[in-house]
Structure formats: structure tokens, C-alpha cells
Write a protein that holds these residues in place. Structure first.
Motif, PDB file in Angstrom:
ATOM      1  N   THR A  76      -6.463   3.635  -4.578  1.00 31.37           N
ATOM      2  CA  THR A  76      -6.369   3.042  -3.236  1.00 31.37           C
ATOM      3  C   THR A  76      -7.657   2.309  -2.876  1.00 31.37           C
ATOM      4  O   THR A  76      -7.635   1.322  -2.135  1.00 31.37           O
ATOM      5  N   ILE A  77      -8.768   2.785  -3.415  1.00 34.48           N
ATOM      6  CA  ILE A  77     -10.055   2.151  -3.119  1.00 34.48           C
ATOM      7  C   ILE A  77     -10.183   0.808  -3.831  1.00 34.48           C
ATOM      8  O   ILE A  77     -10.683  -0.170  -3.263  1.00 34.48           O
ATOM      9  N   ILE A  78      -9.700   0.730  -5.081  1.00 32.69           N
ATOM     10  CA  ILE A  78      -9.913  -0.500  -5.859  1.00 32.69           C
ATOM     11  C   ILE A  78      -8.763  -1.506  -5.731  1.00 32.69           C
ATOM     12  O   ILE A  78      -8.924  -2.678  -6.071  1.00 32.69           O
ATOM     13  N   SER A  79      -7.604  -1.078  -5.240  1.00 33.17           N
ATOM     14  CA  SER A  79      -6.442  -1.976  -5.196  1.00 33.17           C
ATOM     15  C   SER A  79      -6.573  -3.003  -4.077  1.00 33.17           C
ATOM     16  O   SER A  79      -6.887  -2.667  -2.931  1.00 33.17           O
ATOM     17  N   LYS A  80      -6.302  -4.233  -4.414  1.00 35.33           N
ATOM     18  CA  LYS A  80      -6.414  -5.332  -3.452  1.00 35.33           C
ATOM     19  C   LYS A  80      -5.214  -5.387  -2.519  1.00 35.33           C
ATOM     20  O   LYS A  80      -5.325  -5.777  -1.356  1.00 35.33           O
ATOM     21  N   TYR A  81      -4.037  -4.981  -3.020  1.00 34.08           N
ATOM     22  CA  TYR A  81      -2.809  -5.130  -2.258  1.00 34.08           C
ATOM     23  C   TYR A  81      -2.084  -3.794  -2.091  1.00 34.08           C
ATOM     24  O   TYR A  81      -1.921  -3.044  -3.044  1.00 34.08           O
ATOM     25  N   ILE A  88       1.234   3.025   7.023  1.00 31.29           N
ATOM     26  CA  ILE A  88       0.173   3.064   6.012  1.00 31.29           C
ATOM     27  C   ILE A  88      -0.064   4.492   5.540  1.00 31.29           C
ATOM     28  O   ILE A  88      -0.542   4.723   4.423  1.00 31.29           O
ATOM     29  N   ASN A  89       0.302   5.477   6.347  1.00 31.01           N
ATOM     30  CA  ASN A  89       0.127   6.876   5.967  1.00 31.01           C
ATOM     31  C   ASN A  89       0.955   7.258   4.744  1.00 31.01           C
ATOM     32  O   ASN A  89       0.704   8.287   4.117  1.00 31.01           O
ATOM     33  N   ASN A  90       1.965   6.444   4.419  1.00 29.78           N
ATOM     34  CA  ASN A  90       2.738   6.698   3.205  1.00 29.78           C
ATOM     35  C   ASN A  90       1.900   6.468   1.951  1.00 29.78           C
ATOM     36  O   ASN A  90       2.248   6.947   0.869  1.00 29.78           O
ATOM     37  N   ILE A  91       0.821   5.705   2.101  1.00 27.06           N
ATOM     38  CA  ILE A  91      -0.084   5.469   0.973  1.00 27.06           C
ATOM     39  C   ILE A  91      -1.332   6.331   1.100  1.00 27.06           C
ATOM     40  O   ILE A  91      -1.712   7.032   0.174  1.00 27.06           O
ATOM     41  N   CYS A  92      -1.970   6.281   2.245  1.00 30.38           N
ATOM     42  CA  CYS A  92      -3.159   7.110   2.441  1.00 30.38           C
ATOM     43  C   CYS A  92      -3.398   7.340   3.930  1.00 30.38           C
ATOM     44  O   CYS A  92      -2.985   6.536   4.764  1.00 30.38           O
ATOM     45  N   GLU A  93      -4.090   8.429   4.223  1.00 27.55           N
ATOM     46  CA  GLU A  93      -4.389   8.785   5.612  1.00 27.55           C
ATOM     47  C   GLU A  93      -5.888   8.752   5.874  1.00 27.55           C
ATOM     48  O   GLU A  93      -6.387   9.415   6.772  1.00 27.55           O
ATOM     49  N   TYR A  94      -6.593   7.969   5.069  1.00 32.31           N
ATOM     50  CA  TYR A  94      -8.029   7.841   5.246  1.00 32.31           C
ATOM     51  C   TYR A  94      -8.377   6.362   5.379  1.00 32.31           C
ATOM     52  O   TYR A  94      -7.486   5.510   5.437  1.00 32.31           O
ATOM     53  N   VAL A  96      -9.093   2.580   5.169  1.00 28.04           N
ATOM     54  CA  VAL A  96      -8.655   1.483   4.305  1.00 28.04           C
ATOM     55  C   VAL A  96      -9.556   0.282   4.573  1.00 28.04           C
ATOM     56  O   VAL A  96      -9.682  -0.158   5.727  1.00 28.04           O
ATOM     57  N   SER A  97     -10.167  -0.223   3.530  1.00 32.88           N
ATOM     58  CA  SER A  97     -11.075  -1.361   3.671  1.00 32.88           C
ATOM     59  C   SER A  97     -10.366  -2.574   4.255  1.00 32.88           C
ATOM     60  O   SER A  97      -9.196  -2.831   3.969  1.00 32.88           O
ATOM     61  N   LYS A  98     -11.084  -3.327   5.081  1.00 32.59           N
ATOM     62  CA  LYS A  98     -10.536  -4.551   5.659  1.00 32.59           C
ATOM     63  C   LYS A  98     -10.322  -5.616   4.585  1.00 32.59           C
ATOM     64  O   LYS A  98      -9.651  -6.625   4.831  1.00 32.59           O
ATOM     65  N   LYS A  99     -10.877  -5.388   3.399  1.00 31.60           N
ATOM     66  CA  LYS A  99     -10.668  -6.317   2.285  1.00 31.60           C
ATOM     67  C   LYS A  99      -9.303  -6.113   1.627  1.00 31.60           C
ATOM     68  O   LYS A  99      -8.882  -6.927   0.801  1.00 31.60           O
TER      69      LYS A  99
END
Length: 374
Positions: A76-81, A88-94, A96-99
Motif C-alpha cells: 500500500t505504501i509503494i503502490s501508485k494506484y 478506502i478502508n477496504n484497502i487500508c485504515e491508516y 494514505v499518501s497524497k501521491k
């Protein structure tokens, strides 16, 4: 805090993509994930905490990660998309970079008013809605004719809206063009559920109710009883798919009938749409998808007075190219007379709510490659 620091230090990778539909493997993220997974230059990962889905995808040599695993968090940290169909909680609950480009593919064309257009305006609803809307910066809809609707409903200038079609509808367009493919899907469904190949299929697919007590079980059981009898007399079986949210418990005599097949907990509906000869629904967005197939459908609004107390609708019902039945006997009469559906009107209807097919390809070109498709 550690994840926040890592998101600042670690560079995003343009070819890493994350997909999720929550606890199921279904919907628009599923079909886009399967399509883009064929591109060897892309690293497409499905993220979930459902171990059955993880096992299934791995057995098919597809990339998947548990959402709370070290690998899942790192990806989740390195993925661009991120591609999702709800929160968004379905992917992560922490953090998320604005990038990160978070694209909400949503799960269909709404009949019922949603987001800021809903009747609800209490403090808790507004707070939860704002938190939800802050979770993505791109939104996709099935038609350019719906952009203004979503601009008003989302009411967020920081969310860019695309109209690139619904990825889950690509399979419907394909089945309409390719009779052999359509027949293969139909045979697959019939064999899977032990339906005789010479039988036709009625699909009953109502929308969810906000409360389990909103179901009128007396009317619902009478309806299923009579539509099942109609099915038996006319060479059909009845496939029933309640919404996964709060499905009602129906009469066991009906649910145990050999011509009644309940697929409520089956994760995907698209193949059932292809295999079915007739759809009965109410206020569900499934009607917009099914219209693509140019097959018969009818609306059954036995509880519209009660339902519309809580939910408002975007459209006048006279724009739909089919009859609306409010009583069970009227529904049966329409079906027996076979004059309830106007396919010429349906063609205009489907073209208004569905721009084109090849949605997956269009999303790939527009969002990932940045190439205009107009």
C-alpha cells in the motif's frame, strides 16, 4: 506514525496497482484487476482479509496480499494506484499518501439518491460521509450523462470525475456480441446449480433495505410463491439474489423447492445476468446493467410507499422501458400477457446510462497512460 514516515521516505512505483471490493471478489475492481493482470508490465494486487479469496487467487497464479500482513502494508505504501468500489478502508485504515491515486469505480448507476443528495443530514451522517469522500480523489461513472449528477452529489472540487464505463459491464457487452460466449456462460451457471439445460431462468434481484424490518415478509413470501408457480408452469427456474446487506429469511417451503435457487451469498452477479431470460427487480441499479443485454425485465414496487419515506429517487419511473407492478396479481398478468417491455425504448435507455463497452481498456488508457480517448 511509522507508516506515515515510511510513506514520506519510500517512492511510489508507477506500475504497482491495488484493488479491493472489501470482503468479496466482485464488482468493477474485480473485472479491472483481471484485465490489467494480463499486462506483464503491471504489478496488480488484490488486497483482502478473506483467506478463501487469497487461496483462490493464488491457485490461479494471481497476485494477492492480506491487508494486515507486512507485505500488504508495504505494497500500500509503494503502490501508485488504488482501485476500489466503496470505502478506502477496504484497502487500508491508516495514512494514505497524497501521491497515491485513489480511484473509486463505484458499483453501479444509482436510482436512489446518494451522498450529499440523501435525505439524511444529521451530524453523524455528515461526519461519516465527509470521511468517506476524503478517501478518494478520482471517481468513475458509466456515462457522461451522469457527470453532473455526481458533481452535485459528491460536492467535492478535489475529486475528478471520469465517465469511462463500468468494468463489470464489459462481460455483458461481450456476451451480447458473442452468442457462443453467452451460451457458454449460461451452460456453466446451469451445470453449477444443477439446472436442466432446457430450463429458462427468472432472476429476482431486489435492492437492499436499510432495516431488516423494512421487508414485508407476508407480501414477499406470497410473491415468491406465485412467481415460483409461474416459473414451473412456463419452463423456468427461479434464481433469487437478495442484497448481501440484511437478506430476509423466507418461508422454508419456498427456499427448499427444487425450482428455487438462492444465490444471495454468491459474490458476483454478472454471469447470472447473462444466463437469465427475465429479470424482476425493484429499485436496484442492476436494471441499468441488465438493459445492456436487451432482455426482458420488469419492476415490482410492492413497498414503494414505505421505501420512499427513507429514500428518494433520481428519476421518474415513466422513463423506464417496462411496466411497473404494485400488486402481485398485476405482475403475473403482465408476465402472462408478454407485452410489458419496450426494447426500442430500452435501446435509448441503455445508451443514455452506458456510454460504451471496453471500459477496462478505456480506464487503462485514460488513467494509467494519460491518453485522452475522446
Amino acid at each position: 506514525f511509522i507508516i506515515y514516515i515510511l510513506t514520506l521516505l519510500i517512492k511510489k512505483k508507477e506500475n504497482f496497482l491495488f484493488f479491493s471490493s472489501g470482503s468479496t471478489f466482485s464488482g468493477n475492481p474485480k473485472y479491472l484487476y483481471l484485465y490489467l493482470s494480463n499486462d506483464l508490465n503491471l504489478k496488480c494486487y488484490w488486497i483482502t482479509s478473506n483467506r478463501e479469496i487469497i487461496s483462490y487467487l493464488r491457485s490461479n497464479n494471481l497476485k494477492v496480499a492480506h491487508r494486515w500482513s507486512v507485505k500488504g502494508i508495504y505494497l500500500t505504501i509503494i503502490s501508485k494506484y488504488f482501485f476500489l468500489s466503496s470505502s478506502i478502508n477496504n484497502i487500508c485504515e491508516y495514512y494514505v499518501s497524497k501521491k497515491t491515486k485513489v480511484i473509486n469505480l463505484w458499483h453501479g448507476t444509482p436510482i436512489k439518491k446518494i451522498f450529499n443528495d440523501e435525505k439524511k443530514n444529521d451530524e453523524k451522517f455528515v461526519k461519516n460521509l465527509n470521511k468517506f469522500l476524503e478517501g478518494f480523489n478520482y471517481f468513475n461513472t458509466g456515462s457522461k450523462n451522469l457527470i453532473k449528477l455526481f458533481e452535485k452529489s459528491l460536492n467535492r472540487k478535489d475529486i475528478k470525475i471520469y465517465s469511462l464505463g463500468m468494468p463489470s459491464n464489459d462481460i455483458l457487452y461481450k456476451s451480447k456480441k458473442d452468442i457462443k460466449f453467452s451460451e457458454e456462460i449460461s451452460i456453466k451457471i446451469k451445470k453449477q446449480f444443477s439446472i436442466p439445460l432446457n430450463k429458462k431462468i427468472i432472476l429476482y434481484c431486489p435492492t437492499h433495505r436499510d432495516n431488516i424490518n423494512d421487508y414485508n415478509l407476508n407480501i414477499l413470501n406470497k410473491f415468491l410463491d406465485k412467481i415460483l408457480l409461474f416459473a414451473k408452469k412456463n419452463g423456468f427456474v427461479l434464481i433469487n439474489k437478495f442484497h448481501l446487506l440484511r437478506p430476509p429469511k423466507i418461508n422454508p417451503r419456498i427456499s427448499n423447492d427444487k425450482d428455487f435457487i438462492d444465490v444471495t451469498y454468491y459474490p458476483d452477479i454478472q454471469e447470472f445476468l447473462i444466463a437469465s431470460n427475465l429479470l424482476i427487480t425493484d429499485y436496484s441499479s442492476v436494471v441499468f446493467d441488465f438493459s445492456i443485454l436487451e432482455k426482458l425485465y420488469i419492476l415490482f414496487h410492492y413497498d414503494i410507499k414505505k421505501y420512499s419515506i427513507r429514500r428518494e429517487f433520481y428519476y421518474n419511473w415513466d422513463m423506464f422501458p417496462t411496466k411497473i407492478a404494485y400488486e402481485i396479481d398485476d405482475l403475473i398478468k403482465y408476465l402472462e400477457n408478454k407485452n410489458f417491455f419496450d426494447n426500442e425504448k430500452n435501446k435509448s435507455f441503455l445508451n443514455y446510462f452506458n456510454d460504451k463497452d471496453l471500459s477496462c481498456m478505456r480506464i487503462y488508457k485514460e488513467i494509467l497512460l494519460g491518453k485522452s480517448i475522446d
